[in-house]
Design an enzyme around this catalytic site. Sequence first.
Site, PDB file in Angstrom:
ATOM      1  CE  LYS A 176      53.140  37.307  43.474  1.00 51.12           C
ATOM      2  NZ  LYS A 176      54.364  36.634  42.350  1.00 51.12           N
ATOM      3  CB  SER A 202      51.516  33.543  43.038  1.00 53.23           C
ATOM      4  OG  SER A 202      53.282  33.986  42.458  1.00 53.23           O
ATOM      5  CB  SER A 207      54.090  33.962  39.041  1.00 50.59           C
ATOM      6  OG  SER A 207      53.965  32.654  39.744  1.00 50.59           O
TER       7      SER A 207
END
Length: 410
Positions: free
Chosen positions: A46, A123, A147
């Site tokens: 990420k 996310s 997330s």
Amino acid sequence: MNHADLLQPGLHRAFVRDGFGALPPAALPSADTRSSSLSGARLAVKDVFDVAGLRTGGGNPAWRDAQPLAAATAPAVRLLLERGMRWVGKTVTDELTYSLAGINAHYGTPENPADPARLPGGSSSGSAVAVAAGDADVGLGTDCGGSIRLPASYCGIWGIRPTHGRIAGNGCVTLAHSFDTVGWFARDAALLADVLGALTHGEPAAPSNDVRRARIVVPNELLALLHPAARAAFDATCARLRASWSIDVRDAGFSPPAWADAFRVLQAAEVAAQHGPWATAHLDTFGADVRARFAAALAIAPDQAAAAQRVRVDALRSVARLFADADTFVVMPTLPWVAPRVDASGAEIDDIRRRSQQMLCIAGLAGLPQVSLPWTAFDGAPLGLSVTGARGDDEAVLALARALHAALMD
């Protein structure tokens, strides 16, 4: 403004261009002679983790442009590279991780491989999609309000939120410090466990021989949140599992609406404390949904945060009572229902976010480990099952999740 020029073409729109391909020399790991079950496995990361020689984008081009090239690699990334994992690239994230939808106004929405008509969740959207699509074996992400757990459920893969503080979070953009954890995705549980062993400096977390002693609690307060079809499927699952485990359906002392509201306020207060000055100066650089969320965070009053903190203390006491007996775990669908469609209205997505947070906030408020495992699907849209345990029981939570999955696959 769309910044497609920063997005790696193809690959389900999961990867950002910066960091895709070979690592910069500064980020190459030192030699590690230990044999590792992770050697050769592909790693997607990420874009909130520092990687030496790259900029940390955080899902927002204005944020990215203000960052220097990272001087060091975040420990969570470095430890996995040192175990022989093969770098794939950095993945799309919702802006500064402040969303659960998986939508990014600048980079677009990564495509959910399980059901392209539905959102992937965020996310940690790009990492989840990369794993679900088979473009990576492990997707490293973060979990503040869900997330990891929510996109794992939406995409039909494994995901883990470890005990808060168990994994080093240095070198990572955090949203709210008392909630954020490093987490990760995989398509199989053994790999999920191997990463846990690597990041906790231990051996791979093998399934325990004691999982049959587990006492499973199903809180009535959470059952009430489920979509009727999810409730019916879960009832059938519990009936199957009762052949091997004790399952106690009862009131657990949870207050999902009040706890979710306290989570929202405390998260927002921490967001404002950490990112307030930068967000105030750059509100117009955010997509509309994230901009509204930051604006609301900046308006949180001290008395609101103090009241929410009192609710959190009550929640901690309730959770401690539930897990006071050893070998106690909560098993529930990860979310009330499947992912919304990509063409859902903003109001519908916000409503789903609020309802989902009533289930996700429990592990967040109390810092508990939770694993979401592949469970079932409705018209092709996945819904995960989750196991939550006491603080520090990460290995036991994962072991029980693996045992439940094996039992349901028989």
